[in-house]
Design an enzyme around this catalytic site. Structure first.
Site, PDB file in Angstrom:
ATOM      1  N   LYS A  13       0.790  -1.085  -0.066  1.00 42.80           N
ATOM      2  CA  LYS A  13       0.009   0.116   0.091  1.00 42.80           C
ATOM      3  C   LYS A  13       0.731   1.440   0.055  1.00 42.80           C
ATOM      4  CE  LYS A  13      -2.218  -1.135   3.605  1.00 42.80           C
ATOM      5  NZ  LYS A  13      -1.424  -2.539   4.013  1.00 42.80           N
ATOM      6  N   ARG A  88      -9.991   0.548   8.631  1.00 43.12           N
ATOM      7  CA  ARG A  88      -9.468  -0.846   9.015  1.00 43.12           C
ATOM      8  C   ARG A  88     -10.618  -1.385   9.772  1.00 43.12           C
ATOM      9  NH1 ARG A  88      -3.729   0.345   8.864  1.00 43.12           N
ATOM     10  NH2 ARG A  88      -2.656  -1.513   9.251  1.00 43.12           N
ATOM     11  N   ARG A 127      11.487  -6.072   4.838  1.00 40.77           N
ATOM     12  CA  ARG A 127      11.364  -4.741   4.911  1.00 40.77           C
ATOM     13  C   ARG A 127      12.128  -4.027   5.509  1.00 40.77           C
ATOM     14  NH1 ARG A 127       5.603  -1.803   5.187  1.00 40.77           N
ATOM     15  NH2 ARG A 127       5.587  -2.801   7.257  1.00 40.77           N
ATOM     16  N   ARG A 160      11.104  -1.973  11.128  1.00 43.89           N
ATOM     17  CA  ARG A 160      10.183  -1.506  11.888  1.00 43.89           C
ATOM     18  C   ARG A 160       9.887  -2.731  13.244  1.00 43.89           C
ATOM     19  NH1 ARG A 160       5.297   0.144   8.224  1.00 43.89           N
ATOM     20  NH2 ARG A 160       4.008  -0.923   9.812  1.00 43.89           N
ATOM     21  N   ARG A 171      -0.296  -9.265  13.069  1.00 38.23           N
ATOM     22  CA  ARG A 171      -1.059  -8.027  12.506  1.00 38.23           C
ATOM     23  C   ARG A 171      -1.855  -8.625  11.172  1.00 38.23           C
ATOM     24  NH1 ARG A 171       4.098  -5.244  10.445  1.00 38.23           N
ATOM     25  NH2 ARG A 171       2.660  -3.854   9.430  1.00 38.23           N
TER      26      ARG A 171
HETATM   27  P1  AP5 Z   1       4.839  -1.537   1.885  1.00 39.61           P
HETATM   28  O1  AP5 Z   1       4.462  -0.880   0.658  1.00 39.61           O
HETATM   29  O2  AP5 Z   1       5.675  -0.892   2.926  1.00 39.61           O
HETATM   30  O3  AP5 Z   1       3.426  -2.340   2.577  1.00 39.61           O
HETATM   31  P2  AP5 Z   1       2.283  -1.790   3.305  1.00 39.61           P
HETATM   32  O4  AP5 Z   1       0.980  -2.725   2.605  1.00 39.61           O
HETATM   33  O5  AP5 Z   1       2.165  -0.316   3.129  1.00 39.61           O
HETATM   34  O6  AP5 Z   1       2.434  -2.285   4.746  1.00 39.61           O
HETATM   35  P3  AP5 Z   1       2.188  -1.943   6.194  1.00 39.61           P
HETATM   36  O7  AP5 Z   1       2.935  -2.904   6.860  1.00 39.61           O
HETATM   37  O8  AP5 Z   1       2.980  -0.409   6.232  1.00 39.61           O
HETATM   38  O9  AP5 Z   1       0.880  -1.770   6.127  1.00 39.61           O
HETATM   39  P4  AP5 Z   1       0.240  -1.910   7.493  1.00 39.61           P
HETATM   40  O10 AP5 Z   1      -1.231  -1.885   7.107  1.00 39.61           O
HETATM   41  O11 AP5 Z   1       0.274  -3.036   8.347  1.00 39.61           O
HETATM   42  O12 AP5 Z   1       0.847  -0.831   8.427  1.00 39.61           O
HETATM   43  P5  AP5 Z   1       0.537   0.780   8.678  1.00 39.61           P
HETATM   44  O13 AP5 Z   1       1.782   1.583   8.721  1.00 39.61           O
HETATM   45  O14 AP5 Z   1      -0.586   1.255   8.065  1.00 39.61           O
HETATM   46  O15 AP5 Z   1       5.589  -2.991   1.281  1.00 39.61           O
HETATM   47  C1  AP5 Z   1       5.899  -3.963   2.240  1.00 39.61           C
HETATM   48  C2  AP5 Z   1       7.326  -4.470   1.608  1.00 39.61           C
HETATM   49  O16 AP5 Z   1       7.124  -4.974   0.298  1.00 39.61           O
HETATM   50  C3  AP5 Z   1       8.434  -3.403   1.474  1.00 39.61           C
HETATM   51  O17 AP5 Z   1       9.697  -3.919   1.745  1.00 39.61           O
HETATM   52  C4  AP5 Z   1       8.319  -3.058  -0.178  1.00 39.61           C
HETATM   53  O18 AP5 Z   1       9.631  -2.763  -0.699  1.00 39.61           O
HETATM   54  C5  AP5 Z   1       8.181  -4.540  -0.708  1.00 39.61           C
HETATM   55  N1  AP5 Z   1       6.996  -4.222  -1.762  1.00 39.61           N
HETATM   56  C6  AP5 Z   1       6.266  -3.796  -2.145  1.00 39.61           C
HETATM   57  N2  AP5 Z   1       5.435  -3.868  -3.285  1.00 39.61           N
HETATM   58  C7  AP5 Z   1       6.393  -4.884  -3.855  1.00 39.61           C
HETATM   59  C8  AP5 Z   1       6.296  -5.713  -4.905  1.00 39.61           C
HETATM   60  N3  AP5 Z   1       5.132  -5.652  -5.982  1.00 39.61           N
HETATM   61  N4  AP5 Z   1       7.063  -6.721  -5.161  1.00 39.61           N
HETATM   62  C9  AP5 Z   1       7.993  -7.100  -4.248  1.00 39.61           C
HETATM   63  N5  AP5 Z   1       8.335  -6.258  -3.228  1.00 39.61           N
HETATM   64  C10 AP5 Z   1       7.373  -5.335  -2.885  1.00 39.61           C
HETATM   65  O19 AP5 Z   1       0.022   0.439  10.182  1.00 39.61           O
HETATM   66  C11 AP5 Z   1       1.060   0.259  11.369  1.00 39.61           C
HETATM   67  C12 AP5 Z   1       0.096   0.108  12.693  1.00 39.61           C
HETATM   68  O20 AP5 Z   1      -0.523   1.261  12.848  1.00 39.61           O
HETATM   69  C13 AP5 Z   1      -0.779  -0.949  12.696  1.00 39.61           C
HETATM   70  O21 AP5 Z   1      -0.588  -2.269  12.863  1.00 39.61           O
HETATM   71  C14 AP5 Z   1      -1.975  -0.253  13.885  1.00 39.61           C
HETATM   72  O22 AP5 Z   1      -1.558  -0.718  15.207  1.00 39.61           O
HETATM   73  C15 AP5 Z   1      -1.719   1.179  13.452  1.00 39.61           C
HETATM   74  N6  AP5 Z   1      -2.754   1.839  12.745  1.00 39.61           N
HETATM   75  C16 AP5 Z   1      -2.412   2.271  11.292  1.00 39.61           C
HETATM   76  N7  AP5 Z   1      -3.770   2.811  10.871  1.00 39.61           N
HETATM   77  C17 AP5 Z   1      -4.608   2.280  11.527  1.00 39.61           C
HETATM   78  C18 AP5 Z   1      -6.098   2.261  11.628  1.00 39.61           C
HETATM   79  N8  AP5 Z   1      -6.831   2.671  10.572  1.00 39.61           N
HETATM   80  N9  AP5 Z   1      -6.963   1.703  12.623  1.00 39.61           N
HETATM   81  C19 AP5 Z   1      -6.151   1.338  13.694  1.00 39.61           C
HETATM   82  N10 AP5 Z   1      -4.845   1.361  13.793  1.00 39.61           N
HETATM   83  C20 AP5 Z   1      -4.000   1.720  12.828  1.00 39.61           C
END
Ligand code: AP5
Ligand code: ZN
Length: 216
Positions: A13, A88, A127, A160, A171
């Site tokens: 994402k 979410r 990552r 991270r 997660r």
């Molecule tokens: P990346 O693009 O970083 O993936 P992502 O989907 O953004 O993953 P996140 O882990 O950041 O999402 P998340 O939803 O768990 O975390 P968030 O920060 O929102 O890609 C991942 C890896 O793959 C990278 O190394 C990249 O280089 C590689 N990659 C990407 N595309 C690729 C491809 N096509 N091919 C190969 N490799 C690829 O949330 C963190 C925490 O915050 C949550 O756990 C929660 O506690 C809190 N939080 C955030 N939002 C909320 C909410 N709305 N409600 C409640 N709690 C929340």
């Protein structure tokens, strides 16, 4: 263009969001990034959020909804926005509908990036993130990550805390339980665009652009 990005942790994402925001000239609003920033600055909200994030749990709805409502009220969202990692839960999705109804700005599309469980674990645990500018790398797919330095700014790369295998698995379990039902929610509203996230970063972006071409 008013968009949300759905998809499990590690689906790509954040990676795609950077490109989408640039292509359509809309602000990229990541609730995860907002919380990480607050944790770094040790604000009251950051201290609260950290406890949940470290366990791989969701931050309570009332906290998240409050910060998103405030953010969407800012002037730079008038022409559109890209929400990454929000909503979410069903309560967050309903709150977003209410906010957008009040702003008379309906959502255009919910982009859902799909990737299988094994690949998600690999993507999360491999990552690495730049300490200085936040750019994201992967130990298997970027030589830069193996060298431990950021391409853009030379900053140090780190893992991270919530990308350690145990927390990453938690997660994904939380996603399956609380966020997966939103796919039906947006499908029923006729807003859903499913994207196969297994290909290269470029090919995933091409699919997203194609799906958005048909968006009014
Ligand atoms: P990346 O693009 O970083 O993936 P992502 O989907 O953004 O993953 P996140 O882990 O950041 O999402 P998340 O939803 O768990 O975390 P968030 O920060 O929102 O890609 C991942 C890896 O793959 C990278 O190394 C990249 O280089 C590689 N990659 C990407 N595309 C690729 C491809 N096509 N091919 C190969 N490799 C690829 O949330 C963190 C925490 O915050 C949550 O756990 C929660 O506690 C809190 N939080 C955030 N939002 C909320 C909410 N709305 N409600 C409640 N709690 C929340
Ligand atoms: Zn950097």
């Amino acid at each position: 263009m008013r968009l949300i990005l759905l998809g499990p942790p590690g689906a790509g994402k954040g990676t795609q969001a950077t490109q989408i925001a640039q292509q359509y000239n809309i602000p990229h609003i990541s609730t995860g990034d907002m919380f990480r920033q607050a944790v770094k600055q040790q604000t009251e909200m950051g201290v609260k959020a950290k406890g949940y994030m470290d366990l791989g749990k969701l931050v309570p709805d009332e906290i998240v909804i409050g910060i998103v409502a405030e953010r969407l009220g800012k002037g730079d969202c008038d022409q559109g926005f890209l929400l990454d990692g929000f909503p979410r839960t069903k309560a967050q999705a309903e709150a977003l509908d209410k906010i957008l109804d009040e702003l008379k700005s309906p959502l255009n599309r919910a982009i859902n990036i799909e990737v299988c469980h094994e690949d998600l674990i690999d993507r999360l645990t491999g990552r690495r993130v730049c300490k200085e500018c936040g750019s994201t790398y992967h130990v298997l797919f970027n030589n830069t990550a193996q060298a431990g330095k950021c391409d853009s700014c030379g900053g140090e790369l780190f893992q991270r805390d919530d990308d350690k295998e145990h927390t990453a698995k938690e997660r994904l379990a939380v996603y399956n339980e609380q966020t997966l039902p939103l796919i039906n929610y947006y499908e029923e509203k006729g807003k859903l665009a499913n994207i196969d996230g297994a290909g290269s970063i470029k090919s995933v972006f091409e699919q997203i652009k194609k799906a958005l071409r048909s968006t009014g």
